[in-house]
Design an enzyme around this catalytic site. Sequence first.
Site, PDB file in Angstrom:
ATOM      1  N   LYS A   1      41.768  35.457  34.328  1.00 49.29           N
ATOM      2  CA  LYS A   1      42.346  36.682  34.872  1.00 49.29           C
ATOM      3  C   LYS A   1      43.588  37.106  34.071  1.00 49.29           C
ATOM      4  O   LYS A   1      44.162  36.302  33.337  1.00 49.29           O
ATOM      5  CB  LYS A   1      42.665  36.499  36.356  1.00 49.29           C
ATOM      6  CG  LYS A   1      41.442  36.073  37.180  1.00 49.29           C
ATOM      7  CD  LYS A   1      40.362  37.160  37.247  1.00 49.29           C
ATOM      8  CE  LYS A   1      38.951  36.661  37.430  1.00 49.29           C
ATOM      9  NZ  LYS A   1      38.574  36.088  38.686  1.00 49.29           N
TER      10      LYS A   1
HETATM   11  C1  LIG Z   1      37.590  35.664  39.726  1.00 48.12           C
HETATM   12  C2  LIG Z   1      36.970  36.445  40.798  1.00 48.12           C
HETATM   13  C3  LIG Z   1      36.838  35.956  42.104  1.00 48.12           C
HETATM   14  C4  LIG Z   1      37.161  34.544  42.506  1.00 48.12           C
HETATM   15  O1  LIG Z   1      38.382  34.110  42.175  1.00 48.12           O
HETATM   16  P1  LIG Z   1      38.648  32.512  42.075  1.00 48.12           P
HETATM   17  O2  LIG Z   1      40.112  32.440  41.914  1.00 48.12           O
HETATM   18  O3  LIG Z   1      37.877  32.021  40.903  1.00 48.12           O
HETATM   19  O4  LIG Z   1      38.184  31.923  43.358  1.00 48.12           O
HETATM   20  C5  LIG Z   1      36.324  36.785  43.071  1.00 48.12           C
HETATM   21  N1  LIG Z   1      35.938  38.029  42.789  1.00 48.12           N
HETATM   22  C6  LIG Z   1      36.013  38.535  41.558  1.00 48.12           C
HETATM   23  C7  LIG Z   1      35.590  39.936  41.312  1.00 48.12           C
HETATM   24  C8  LIG Z   1      36.508  37.758  40.511  1.00 48.12           C
HETATM   25  O5  LIG Z   1      36.571  38.262  39.271  1.00 48.12           O
END
Ligand SMILES: *Cc1c(COP(=O)(O)O)cnc(C)c1O
Length: 372
Positions: free
Chosen positions: A183
């Site tokens: 992210k």
């Molecule tokens: C990364 C992501 C998640 C989940 O996040 P985590 O921190 O990996 O649990 C959920 N929804 C979207 C759209 C994502 O890109």
Amino acid sequence: MTEFLPFTRPHVDEAAIAAVGEVLRSGWITSGPKVAEFEKQLSEYFGGRPVRTFNSGTCTMEIALRIAGIGPGDEVITTPISWVATANVILEVGATPVFADIDPITRNIDLDKLEAAITPRTRAIIPVYLSGLPVDMDRLYAIAAKHNLRVVEDAAQAIGSTWRGKRIGSFGDFVSFSFQANKNLTTTEGGCLVLNNEDEALLAEKYRLQGVTRSGFDGIEVDVLGGKYNMTDVAAVIGLNQLPQLPAITARRHALAQHYFTSFGAGFEAETGVQLPVQNFETTNWHMFQIVLPEGVLRADFMGKMKERQIGCGVHYPPIHLLQLYRERGFHEGLFPVAESVGRRIVTLPLFPKMSETDVERVVLAVRESLS
Ligand SMILES: *Cc1c(COP(=O)(O)O)cnc(C)c1O
């Protein structure tokens, strides 16, 4: 030999590494002062709204649904084009996932179809901002208000994105962010939830840690069934290092996305049948640069050719409703034709702050070669 270019690479600097070392040496390595400070700074970032941190951006959404009292018998509407976590949390609380097809241009949930999917049992909606591009937020909240629905924004990819000049997360209902490694802001793993008031924040704290409330020196009470979802200080200190860098990170991503458009050139889509992303330099944080291949080009072949040219691509995402867990619940091909078509052909190209303009040009050349 040319170096392999991955589709993303986490942005962790020497100061973050040193800060992690300090926490590890301090004797307090789980949730403590760094978590408290990170939550304070996140709250300031989101305009003073209450914020709590967690060990993922998945449990954040599950906890938001629990706080909203959503469970068996309730329907929650979301998009089929997301990471499977978005729909799994609906199953996790015992509610029923309902999908609405996507808009072929934005690749986000189509708000007309979302509204058409509302039934008397609908209690909440989980919009996803794919690659950081928000939906029409005015329309989203107008629909929610009209039908008396809670909103759990899956803004996992959208930290730094805005709507009418306001940060995503600084307004609305529940807003969930992920700090997973890929992210725009990472804590290795982690997430945060923006809440509406201190009562919800208190409940979020209980769900985060076994439902426990402590009082005095020796008092402990448990009145809700919580889990184990707290963020560590080791993780929080990485977030504290990154948060002030977020404007620069977002600006760099914008510049690279702009360079992609310039390098592909105006005639590229007409020439090749490839669909580029929306040229948005206002609301999105450019979490990803995603193209949709023309019909007839096999994505696996295309990605193989890119890999031969030392370029990594990603697939975000295959449609959730076609995964076995969802097929077993009655979903099948043909239900969401736009999502199925986009889900077969979407490819994520490399985009991360440490990439160079030359890297972008290399990717563009490789895309052209891999298509011909
Ligand atoms: C990364 C992501 C998640 C989940 O996040 P985590 O921190 O990996 O649990 C959920 N929804 C979207 C759209 C994502 O890109």
